[in-house]
Write a protein that holds these residues in place. Structure first.
Motif, PDB file in Angstrom:
ATOM      1  N   ILE A   5       0.870  -1.185   0.000  1.00 45.77           N
ATOM      2  CA  ILE A   5       0.000   0.000   0.000  1.00 45.77           C
ATOM      3  C   ILE A   5       0.900   1.226   0.000  1.00 45.77           C
ATOM      4  O   ILE A   5       1.670   1.448   0.939  1.00 45.77           O
ATOM      5  CB  ILE A   5      -0.917   0.028   1.243  1.00 45.77           C
ATOM      6  N   LEU A   6       0.815   2.012  -1.048  1.00 45.60           N
ATOM      7  CA  LEU A   6       1.683   3.179  -1.195  1.00 45.60           C
ATOM      8  C   LEU A   6       0.974   4.467  -0.785  1.00 45.60           C
ATOM      9  O   LEU A   6      -0.250   4.566  -0.858  1.00 45.60           O
ATOM     10  CB  LEU A   6       2.146   3.309  -2.653  1.00 45.60           C
ATOM     11  N   LYS A   7       1.760   5.432  -0.369  1.00 45.44           N
ATOM     12  CA  LYS A   7       1.240   6.770  -0.086  1.00 45.44           C
ATOM     13  C   LYS A   7       0.880   7.429  -1.402  1.00 45.44           C
ATOM     14  O   LYS A   7       1.643   7.380  -2.375  1.00 45.44           O
ATOM     15  CB  LYS A   7       2.283   7.603   0.660  1.00 45.44           C
ATOM     16  N   GLU A   8      -0.295   8.053  -1.449  1.00 48.15           N
ATOM     17  CA  GLU A   8      -0.765   8.692  -2.674  1.00 48.15           C
ATOM     18  C   GLU A   8      -0.071  10.042  -2.895  1.00 48.15           C
ATOM     19  O   GLU A   8       0.561  10.581  -1.977  1.00 48.15           O
ATOM     20  CB  GLU A   8      -2.279   8.890  -2.594  1.00 48.15           C
ATOM     21  N   PRO A   9      -0.172  10.613  -4.101  1.00 47.12           N
ATOM     22  CA  PRO A   9       0.425  11.933  -4.358  1.00 47.12           C
ATOM     23  C   PRO A   9      -0.109  12.986  -3.391  1.00 47.12           C
ATOM     24  O   PRO A   9      -1.155  12.799  -2.749  1.00 47.12           O
ATOM     25  CB  PRO A   9      -0.011  12.241  -5.800  1.00 47.12           C
ATOM     26  N   GLN A  10       0.561  14.107  -3.332  1.00 49.53           N
ATOM     27  CA  GLN A  10       0.272  15.132  -2.331  1.00 49.53           C
ATOM     28  C   GLN A  10      -1.163  15.658  -2.397  1.00 49.53           C
ATOM     29  O   GLN A  10      -1.754  16.000  -1.377  1.00 49.53           O
ATOM     30  CB  GLN A  10       1.249  16.308  -2.485  1.00 49.53           C
ATOM     31  N   ASP A  11      -1.743  15.717  -3.601  1.00 48.12           N
ATOM     32  CA  ASP A  11      -3.095  16.268  -3.736  1.00 48.12           C
ATOM     33  C   ASP A  11      -4.182  15.205  -3.567  1.00 48.12           C
ATOM     34  O   ASP A  11      -5.359  15.476  -3.818  1.00 48.12           O
ATOM     35  CB  ASP A  11      -3.264  16.976  -5.081  1.00 48.12           C
ATOM     36  N   GLU A  12      -3.813  14.001  -3.146  1.00 49.40           N
ATOM     37  CA  GLU A  12      -4.769  12.917  -2.923  1.00 49.40           C
ATOM     38  C   GLU A  12      -4.765  12.533  -1.450  1.00 49.40           C
ATOM     39  O   GLU A  12      -3.795  11.980  -0.940  1.00 49.40           O
ATOM     40  CB  GLU A  12      -4.402  11.703  -3.787  1.00 49.40           C
ATOM     41  N   ALA A  13      -5.866  12.843  -0.752  1.00 48.84           N
ATOM     42  CA  ALA A  13      -5.923  12.615   0.694  1.00 48.84           C
ATOM     43  C   ALA A  13      -6.391  11.213   1.055  1.00 48.84           C
ATOM     44  O   ALA A  13      -6.258  10.783   2.202  1.00 48.84           O
ATOM     45  CB  ALA A  13      -6.845  13.649   1.346  1.00 48.84           C
ATOM     46  N   ARG A  14      -6.949  10.485   0.091  1.00 50.52           N
ATOM     47  CA  ARG A  14      -7.424   9.134   0.387  1.00 50.52           C
ATOM     48  C   ARG A  14      -6.262   8.129   0.418  1.00 50.52           C
ATOM     49  O   ARG A  14      -5.165   8.429  -0.032  1.00 50.52           O
ATOM     50  CB  ARG A  14      -8.437   8.687  -0.677  1.00 50.52           C
ATOM     51  N   VAL A  15      -6.562   6.946   0.944  1.00 49.39           N
ATOM     52  CA  VAL A  15      -5.616   5.826   0.895  1.00 49.39           C
ATOM     53  C   VAL A  15      -6.406   4.614   0.419  1.00 49.39           C
ATOM     54  O   VAL A  15      -7.610   4.489   0.699  1.00 49.39           O
ATOM     55  CB  VAL A  15      -4.960   5.579   2.271  1.00 49.39           C
ATOM     56  N   ALA A  16      -5.747   3.740  -0.322  1.00 50.26           N
ATOM     57  CA  ALA A  16      -6.460   2.618  -0.934  1.00 50.26           C
ATOM     58  C   ALA A  16      -7.080   1.680   0.099  1.00 50.26           C
ATOM     59  O   ALA A  16      -8.197   1.187  -0.081  1.00 50.26           O
ATOM     60  CB  ALA A  16      -5.523   1.841  -1.857  1.00 50.26           C
ATOM     61  N   LEU A  17      -6.352   1.411   1.184  1.00 51.18           N
ATOM     62  CA  LEU A  17      -6.827   0.468   2.193  1.00 51.18           C
ATOM     63  C   LEU A  17      -6.513   0.993   3.587  1.00 51.18           C
ATOM     64  O   LEU A  17      -5.368   1.312   3.897  1.00 51.18           O
ATOM     65  CB  LEU A  17      -6.155  -0.900   1.994  1.00 51.18           C
ATOM     66  N   LEU A  18      -7.520   1.080   4.419  1.00 48.20           N
ATOM     67  CA  LEU A  18      -7.356   1.511   5.807  1.00 48.20           C
ATOM     68  C   LEU A  18      -6.929   0.332   6.677  1.00 48.20           C
ATOM     69  O   LEU A  18      -6.988  -0.827   6.247  1.00 48.20           O
ATOM     70  CB  LEU A  18      -8.669   2.099   6.318  1.00 48.20           C
ATOM     71  N   PRO A  19      -6.495   0.580   7.915  1.00 49.70           N
ATOM     72  CA  PRO A  19      -6.065  -0.519   8.803  1.00 49.70           C
ATOM     73  C   PRO A  19      -7.095  -1.629   8.951  1.00 49.70           C
ATOM     74  O   PRO A  19      -6.735  -2.804   9.031  1.00 49.70           O
ATOM     75  CB  PRO A  19      -5.812   0.201  10.128  1.00 49.70           C
ATOM     76  N   GLU A  20      -8.377  -1.292   8.971  1.00 51.11           N
ATOM     77  CA  GLU A  20      -9.412  -2.330   9.121  1.00 51.11           C
ATOM     78  C   GLU A  20      -9.392  -3.307   7.938  1.00 51.11           C
ATOM     79  O   GLU A  20      -9.653  -4.506   8.097  1.00 51.11           O
ATOM     80  CB  GLU A  20     -10.790  -1.686   9.250  1.00 51.11           C
ATOM     81  N   ALA A  21      -9.063  -2.795   6.747  1.00 51.74           N
ATOM     82  CA  ALA A  21      -8.961  -3.658   5.569  1.00 51.74           C
ATOM     83  C   ALA A  21      -7.692  -4.508   5.628  1.00 51.74           C
ATOM     84  O   ALA A  21      -7.684  -5.662   5.184  1.00 51.74           O
ATOM     85  CB  ALA A  21      -8.976  -2.814   4.299  1.00 51.74           C
ATOM     86  N   VAL A  22      -6.621  -3.934   6.182  1.00 57.44           N
ATOM     87  CA  VAL A  22      -5.364  -4.679   6.335  1.00 57.44           C
ATOM     88  C   VAL A  22      -5.580  -5.896   7.223  1.00 57.44           C
ATOM     89  O   VAL A  22      -5.074  -6.994   6.949  1.00 57.44           O
ATOM     90  CB  VAL A  22      -4.255  -3.764   6.908  1.00 57.44           C
ATOM     91  N   LYS A  23      -6.345  -5.727   8.279  1.00 56.25           N
ATOM     92  CA  LYS A  23      -6.628  -6.843   9.186  1.00 56.25           C
ATOM     93  C   LYS A  23      -7.299  -7.990   8.429  1.00 56.25           C
ATOM     94  O   LYS A  23      -6.983  -9.171   8.643  1.00 56.25           O
ATOM     95  CB  LYS A  23      -7.519  -6.362  10.335  1.00 56.25           C
ATOM     96  N   THR A  24      -8.212  -7.639   7.524  1.00 56.18           N
ATOM     97  CA  THR A  24      -8.876  -8.664   6.711  1.00 56.18           C
ATOM     98  C   THR A  24      -7.883  -9.365   5.801  1.00 56.18           C
ATOM     99  O   THR A  24      -7.891 -10.600   5.681  1.00 56.18           O
ATOM    100  CB  THR A  24     -10.005  -8.027   5.870  1.00 56.18           C
ATOM    101  N   LEU A  25      -7.001  -8.609   5.162  1.00 57.52           N
ATOM    102  CA  LEU A  25      -6.006  -9.194   4.257  1.00 57.52           C
ATOM    103  C   LEU A  25      -5.059 -10.134   4.995  1.00 57.52           C
ATOM    104  O   LEU A  25      -4.670 -11.175   4.473  1.00 57.52           O
ATOM    105  CB  LEU A  25      -5.217  -8.085   3.559  1.00 57.52           C
ATOM    106  N   ILE A  26      -4.690  -9.755   6.201  1.00 60.03           N
ATOM    107  CA  ILE A  26      -3.818 -10.615   7.007  1.00 60.03           C
ATOM    108  C   ILE A  26      -4.522 -11.948   7.293  1.00 60.03           C
ATOM    109  O   ILE A  26      -3.898 -13.018   7.275  1.00 60.03           O
ATOM    110  CB  ILE A  26      -3.438  -9.925   8.334  1.00 60.03           C
ATOM    111  N   SER A  27      -5.839 -11.900   7.534  1.00 61.62           N
ATOM    112  CA  SER A  27      -6.590 -13.131   7.802  1.00 61.62           C
ATOM    113  C   SER A  27      -6.661 -14.028   6.579  1.00 61.62           C
ATOM    114  O   SER A  27      -6.987 -15.216   6.684  1.00 61.62           O
ATOM    115  CB  SER A  27      -8.011 -12.794   8.284  1.00 61.62           C
ATOM    116  N   TRP A  28      -6.353 -13.475   5.413  1.00 60.02           N
ATOM    117  CA  TRP A  28      -6.323 -14.266   4.174  1.00 60.02           C
ATOM    118  C   TRP A  28      -4.934 -14.878   3.929  1.00 60.02           C
ATOM    119  O   TRP A  28      -4.640 -15.343   2.841  1.00 60.02           O
ATOM    120  CB  TRP A  28      -6.695 -13.392   2.973  1.00 60.02           C
ATOM    121  N   LYS A  29      -4.082 -14.837   4.933  1.00 59.14           N
ATOM    122  CA  LYS A  29      -2.727 -15.424   4.870  1.00 59.14           C
ATOM    123  C   LYS A  29      -1.802 -14.652   3.922  1.00 59.14           C
ATOM    124  O   LYS A  29      -0.955 -15.240   3.259  1.00 59.14           O
ATOM    125  CB  LYS A  29      -2.789 -16.899   4.460  1.00 59.14           C
TER     126      LYS A  29
END
Length: 374
Positions: A5-29
């Motif tokens: 998950i990369l940091k977006e350009p300066q004019d983009e305040a969103r992020v592709a995946l928040l910590p709650e989504a990371v927790k789900t991905l970790i559960s997928w091994k």
């Protein structure tokens, strides 16, 4: 596999995946590597990512070692070149509007998925980032207009007399338009809405707005809910009808777009010049050519007292919930291509095929294939 998950350009305040989504991905091994401060502008700290099971790494490490890189805005060609062989890139790559990047991805033998290509089907609704971000955009557009308008939205009965409600005209009743209608109604405005699709009429009326009807529109059920190009005769009647309603409006919000084509011109210069001083136009299609003849991307211009706001990435103005919605769309798509911690691309799945720009240097999505053969 490693998901980056990369940091977006300066004019983009969103992020592709928040910590709650990371927790789900970790559960997928899977392992999830996050660039330091990737979620800062969406108010998600590195510590939260780590507590969810993610690892903080440098941008260079992620580019060079991740098997799948998830983002929003497209990467620069130089950074795509740093990705390890066989790594997959995902984001909103604007594949149809950015042929130079699409050509580079193909010529460099890459595999890439562009989330705006997710098919407009019932099964794919939970992965449709365009609809999710349009919900944010429609809502914020009305709030922006209310801030700029030099009068109230609702009707007021005061000791100083009555204040009549603002008159709002919404052009395009897709997801953004319907959200704009609902928000403007909640603020107390009188709302009119136009769309070439007759199917939108019932939805507009159900939200308490009045539907602006222009007979003779051409529709195409295969267009995935989008408007299609119209005849010259219909366009003439459409512009005359919009001109009539626009000259009475305090606010116009335009949302009409056609995938892969320049946005249709709905508000002519003559219409802007005939509008009342103090009126506001929010053009949500400014980045793809504009629905208003005088709008400029990411700029506010004033003509005869009418302010025209050319909106670009309005979803980034609400980064927390926009990121949450975007991430949920991402997870629903990733379920199709991640199995038991490994990346498995099933091109017999129409959603996977429709979203894939290219695989190992070959165009895959029918829309990309058509663009390349045109």
């Amino acid at each position: 596999m490693i998901i980056g998950i990369l940091k977006e350009p300066q004019d983009e305040a969103r992020v592709a995946l928040l910590p709650e989504a990371v927790k789900t991905l970790i559960s997928w091994k899977t392992s999830v590597w996050v660039e330091s401060s990737a979620g800062a502008s969406a108010y998600a700290s590195d510590q939260w990512y780590q507590e969810s099971g993610g690892e903080i790494h440098t941008r260079k490490e992620i580019l060079e070692k991740a098997d799948l890189i998830c983002g929003i805005q497209p990467l620069a060609e130089a950074e795509i070149g740093q990705m390890k062989p066989g790594a997959v890139l995902m984001g909103q790559l604007s594949a149809l509007f950015n042929p130079k990047l699409t050509d580079y991805l193909i010529q460099s033998g890459r595999t890439a998925f562009s989330m705006e290509l997710v098919p407009r089907t019932t099964r794919a609704q939970a992965m449709d980032v365009l609809s999710s971000m349009a919900t944010v955009t429609g809502y914020k557009a009305v709030l922006m207009a209310a801030n700029l308008l030099p009068r109230f939205f609702p009707m007021f009965m005061t000791a100083a007399g009555s204040i009549t409600p603002a008159r709002v005209l919404i052009l395009g009743a897709g997801v953004a338009g319907l959200q704009a209608i609902a928000t403007a109604k909640r603020l107390g405005a009188t709302v009119y809405a136009f769309d070439v699709r007759q199917a939108a009429k019932e939805e507009v009326l159900s939200l308490g707005a009045k539907f602006v009807d222009v007979e003779g529109a051409k529709e195409d059920k295969s267009a995935g809910g989008y408007a299609v190009e119209q005849s010259a005769e219909y366009l003439r009647k459409q512009k005359d009808t919009i001109h009539e309603h626009a000259t009475k409006a305090d606010v116009i919000i335009t949302t009409a777009q056609i995938p892969g084509r320049k946005a249709p011109l709905l508000v002519e210069e003559r219409t802007v010049r005939a509008m009342k001083a103090g009126a506001v136009i929010i053009d949500l299609a400014a980045s793809s050519g504009g629905n208003c003849a005088l709008s400029q991307p990411d700029q506010t211009v004033e003509v005869n007292g009418v302010r025209i706001v050319g909106v670009g990435n309005l979803a980034a103005e609400m980064p927390q919930d926009a990121s949450k919605m975007y991430g949920k769309n991402y997870l629903n798509f990733l379920k199709l291509i991640i199995h038991n911690g490994e990346l498995k691309l099933n091109f017999e799945d129409d959603i996977v095929t429709g979203t894939c720009v290219c695989h190992e240097g070959k165009p895959v999505s029918p829309r990309i294939v058509q663009m390349k053969s045109a």
